[in-house]
Design a protein around this motif. Sequence first.
Motif, PDB file in Angstrom:
ATOM      1  N   ALA A 174       0.830  -1.211   0.000  1.00 22.03           N
ATOM      2  CA  ALA A 174       0.000   0.000   0.000  1.00 22.03           C
ATOM      3  C   ALA A 174       0.859   1.254   0.000  1.00 22.03           C
ATOM      4  O   ALA A 174       0.577   2.220  -0.722  1.00 22.03           O
ATOM      5  CB  ALA A 174      -0.935  -0.014   1.208  1.00 22.03           C
ATOM      6  N   ASP A 175       1.928   1.246   0.790  1.00 21.79           N
ATOM      7  CA  ASP A 175       2.819   2.411   0.858  1.00 21.79           C
ATOM      8  C   ASP A 175       3.512   2.668  -0.473  1.00 21.79           C
ATOM      9  O   ASP A 175       3.903   3.808  -0.759  1.00 21.79           O
ATOM     10  CB  ASP A 175       3.873   2.208   1.949  1.00 21.79           C
ATOM     11  N   ALA A 176       3.673   1.618  -1.285  1.00 24.08           N
ATOM     12  CA  ALA A 176       4.333   1.759  -2.583  1.00 24.08           C
ATOM     13  C   ALA A 176       3.374   2.211  -3.680  1.00 24.08           C
ATOM     14  O   ALA A 176       3.775   2.349  -4.837  1.00 24.08           O
ATOM     15  CB  ALA A 176       4.990   0.439  -2.980  1.00 24.08           C
ATOM     16  N   GLY A 177       2.107   2.435  -3.332  1.00 23.04           N
ATOM     17  CA  GLY A 177       1.154   2.934  -4.312  1.00 23.04           C
ATOM     18  C   GLY A 177       0.319   1.871  -4.979  1.00 23.04           C
ATOM     19  O   GLY A 177      -0.246   2.100  -6.055  1.00 23.04           O
ATOM     20  N   PHE A 178       0.210   0.708  -4.338  1.00 20.53           N
ATOM     21  CA  PHE A 178      -0.607  -0.373  -4.879  1.00 20.53           C
ATOM     22  C   PHE A 178      -1.903  -0.517  -4.085  1.00 20.53           C
ATOM     23  O   PHE A 178      -1.928  -0.286  -2.870  1.00 20.53           O
ATOM     24  CB  PHE A 178       0.149  -1.709  -4.826  1.00 20.53           C
ATOM     25  N   GLU A 179      -2.952  -0.912  -4.776  1.00 18.35           N
ATOM     26  CA  GLU A 179      -4.178  -1.334  -4.119  1.00 18.35           C
ATOM     27  C   GLU A 179      -4.076  -2.834  -3.881  1.00 18.35           C
ATOM     28  O   GLU A 179      -3.906  -3.612  -4.840  1.00 18.35           O
ATOM     29  CB  GLU A 179      -5.388  -1.027  -4.988  1.00 18.35           C
ATOM     30  N   VAL A 180      -4.124  -3.249  -2.637  1.00 15.30           N
ATOM     31  CA  VAL A 180      -3.965  -4.658  -2.311  1.00 15.30           C
ATOM     32  C   VAL A 180      -5.283  -5.376  -2.593  1.00 15.30           C
ATOM     33  O   VAL A 180      -6.287  -5.155  -1.911  1.00 15.30           O
ATOM     34  CB  VAL A 180      -3.536  -4.852  -0.843  1.00 15.30           C
ATOM     35  N   GLU A 181      -5.262  -6.221  -3.608  1.00 17.40           N
ATOM     36  CA  GLU A 181      -6.466  -6.957  -3.996  1.00 17.40           C
ATOM     37  C   GLU A 181      -6.705  -8.135  -3.058  1.00 17.40           C
ATOM     38  O   GLU A 181      -7.817  -8.326  -2.558  1.00 17.40           O
ATOM     39  CB  GLU A 181      -6.325  -7.437  -5.439  1.00 17.40           C
TER      40      GLU A 181
END
Length: 257
Positions: A174-181
């Motif tokens: 999440a901190d890296a800019g991803f939406e955790v699916e």
Amino acid sequence: MTTPATRAEALHLTGERTVPGIAEENYWFRRHEAAYLALLPHCADATVLEAGCGEGYGASLLATTARRVLALDYDVPTTEHVARRYPELAVARANLAFLPVRDGAVDVVANFQVIEHLWDQSGFLAECRRVLSPGGKLLVTTPNRLTFTPDSDTPLNPFHTRELAPAELAGLLADAGFEVETVHGLHHGEAVRALDERYGGSIIDAQLGVVMGSLPGQAVWPSALLADVAAIEATGFEIHGDDLDASLDLVAVAVRR
């Protein structure tokens, strides 16, 4: 399971990676293969970059459904082996701190049992986000710190720099800019649980009892244990979202925002 010819073709065992076709390695190989098979649908008709391909068997699996697979590894003998053994792959040597791909060039980045080896995990994830197209997927598997090295911040495996618990992996993504699916866990299925019972509660501990203190590939295995390990299949493992903290490996899918 392993003949002198296939053993000669396999990469040298160092303890850092697992390889197919070697009876003594079959538990770890099948455990990793199970994750590849579970995540295969995410690669259908996609341009896939595998960051840290190791022996190459996983990238070859991904290539059965992907449109194109670029397999990266830092080790020269490894990339030479992969190019020779898996001609369906594009192969390149690369430091994962700087992925040799232009911005937004790939649909999927696969990173299987690698992130725990990296010194700059956040920097690597930033690179993954850079090379992914909008909406592209990052597939990550890694040992669950809570079960792989319990009660210690220092990894048991000397090749690991930092292992992650489920919440730590989700937070890092999440901190890296991803939406955790999804963050799921890999567990022993019915067949491997039966081996746990046969070997005093843990087939993993039974194997470690043989290999600890020996050089990779040099331990002398009891014939019954080796036969049981060699017979394990990928179907002996299951991946789901239940009891995540007790899982053996974490299996995450994240989407580039």
